[in-house]
Design a protein around this motif. Structure first.
Motif, PDB file in Angstrom:
ATOM      1  N   LYS A  47       0.837  -1.278  -0.019  1.00  0.00           N
ATOM      2  CA  LYS A  47       0.049  -0.021  -0.046  1.00  0.00           C
ATOM      3  C   LYS A  47       0.810   1.210   0.039  1.00  0.00           C
ATOM      4  N   VAL A  48       1.881   1.139   1.036  1.00  0.00           N
ATOM      5  CA  VAL A  48       2.511   2.542   0.933  1.00  0.00           C
ATOM      6  C   VAL A  48       3.564   2.887  -0.046  1.00  0.00           C
ATOM      7  N   ILE A  49       4.131   1.614  -0.933  1.00  0.00           N
ATOM      8  CA  ILE A  49       4.892   1.807  -1.841  1.00  0.00           C
ATOM      9  C   ILE A  49       4.178   2.428  -3.360  1.00  0.00           C
ATOM     10  N   GLN A  50       2.921   2.582  -3.235  1.00  0.00           N
ATOM     11  CA  GLN A  50       2.120   3.364  -4.211  1.00  0.00           C
ATOM     12  C   GLN A  50       2.554   4.708  -4.350  1.00  0.00           C
ATOM     13  N   GLU A  51       3.329   5.318  -3.184  1.00  0.00           N
ATOM     14  CA  GLU A  51       3.911   6.664  -2.969  1.00  0.00           C
ATOM     15  C   GLU A  51       4.958   6.890  -4.094  1.00  0.00           C
ATOM     16  N   ALA A  52       5.505   5.756  -4.388  1.00  0.00           N
ATOM     17  CA  ALA A  52       6.681   5.849  -5.493  1.00  0.00           C
ATOM     18  C   ALA A  52       6.338   6.087  -6.948  1.00  0.00           C
ATOM     19  N   ASP A  53       7.149   6.621  -7.819  1.00  0.00           N
ATOM     20  CA  ASP A  53       6.729   7.004  -8.973  1.00  0.00           C
ATOM     21  C   ASP A  53       6.138   5.777  -9.785  1.00  0.00           C
ATOM     22  N   ASN A  54       5.336   5.936 -10.633  1.00  0.00           N
ATOM     23  CA  ASN A  54       4.761   4.741 -11.477  1.00  0.00           C
ATOM     24  C   ASN A  54       5.847   4.007 -12.314  1.00  0.00           C
ATOM     25  N   SER A  55       6.777   4.521 -12.819  1.00  0.00           N
ATOM     26  CA  SER A  55       7.681   3.894 -13.445  1.00  0.00           C
ATOM     27  C   SER A  55       8.644   3.299 -12.614  1.00  0.00           C
ATOM     28  N   THR A  56       8.705   3.497 -11.186  1.00  0.00           N
ATOM     29  CA  THR A  56       9.521   2.759 -10.379  1.00  0.00           C
ATOM     30  C   THR A  56       8.725   1.355  -9.970  1.00  0.00           C
ATOM     31  N   ILE A  57       7.304   1.462  -9.754  1.00  0.00           N
ATOM     32  CA  ILE A  57       6.547   0.309  -9.668  1.00  0.00           C
ATOM     33  C   ILE A  57       6.528  -0.585 -10.697  1.00  0.00           C
ATOM     34  N   VAL A  58       6.445  -0.173 -11.877  1.00  0.00           N
ATOM     35  CA  VAL A  58       6.527  -0.894 -13.276  1.00  0.00           C
ATOM     36  C   VAL A  58       8.021  -1.800 -13.047  1.00  0.00           C
ATOM     37  N   TYR A  59       9.108  -0.855 -12.823  1.00  0.00           N
ATOM     38  CA  TYR A  59      10.387  -1.806 -12.855  1.00  0.00           C
ATOM     39  C   TYR A  59      10.605  -2.640 -11.810  1.00  0.00           C
ATOM     40  N   ILE A  60       9.875  -2.571 -10.529  1.00  0.00           N
ATOM     41  CA  ILE A  60       9.855  -3.439  -9.647  1.00  0.00           C
ATOM     42  C   ILE A  60       9.071  -4.506  -9.975  1.00  0.00           C
ATOM     43  N   ASN A  61       8.098  -4.509 -10.536  1.00  0.00           N
ATOM     44  CA  ASN A  61       7.043  -5.436 -10.890  1.00  0.00           C
ATOM     45  C   ASN A  61       7.559  -6.320 -11.935  1.00  0.00           C
TER      46      ASN A  61
END
Length: 180
Positions: free
Chosen positions: A154-168
């Motif tokens: 939930k809290v990692i949603q504070e990160a940039d969308n490109s970061t979330i895509v990279y992590i996934n």
């Protein structure tokens, strides 16, 4: 010169220096300044107290006592974690530090995942070590920003969308079934 005369003289010097700005303000403007200043002071004090108070639902060793390390990693029987409990807690703390406050440190988050999370058991353990935490969300300005409370996902949603895509994408390439 008496003390009363000295105080009076200092007061008149201050008034002449500032030009009596406060006295020339309309009543509604004074009200806004007082209420706004009080609100900012309240938020600042609340934040300081919140950071110093031990919150049993965050960073608690109670999870370890209850055996989160053994029970959480059962979903990955074919692979054991590459991280120790101490490393998982350290990574969880680094993730929190990268997310806490205005703006996330996306490069730090990417490096954490790239160097640390190798399989389902690693992610599961770091997720459990993270538990439920409260971070200062980046929405808002300074003390006006709200707090985000929740699990890692939930809290990692504070990160940039490109970061979330990279992590996934990284987790997918490593065969990790979880996604942020």
């Amino acid at each position: 010169m008496s003390a009363k005369q000295t105080v009076s003289k200092i007061g008149s010097e201050i008034s002449s220096t500032t030009g009596g700005v406060w006295t020339r303000l309309p009543f509604w403007a004074k009200g806004i300044i007082v209420v706004g200043g009080g609100y900012l002071a309240y938020k600042g004090i609340k934040k300081v107290i919140g950071k110093t108070k031990l919150n049993e639902t965050t960073r608690d060793d109670k999870q370890e006592v209850e055996g989160w390390f053994g029970s959480v990693i059962q979903d990955s029987k074919d692979k054991s974690p590459t991280l120790t409990k101490t490393q998982m807690k350290s990574i969880a703390n680094k993730i929190e530090a990268a997310l806490d406050g205005y703006g996330s440190r996306d490069t730090i988050l990417k490096n954490i995942w790239k160097s640390s999370i190798k399989n389902d058991a690693d992610f599961s353990g770091v997720n459990a070590a993270f538990g439920v935490r409260t971070i200062e969300a980046g929405r808002g300005i300074g003390w006006i920003a709200g707090d985000e409370r929740g699990t890692l996902s939930k809290v990692i949603q504070e990160a940039d969308n490109s970061t979330i895509v990279y992590i996934n994408n990284l987790m997918k390439s490593r065969g990790i079934k979880y996604r942020i």
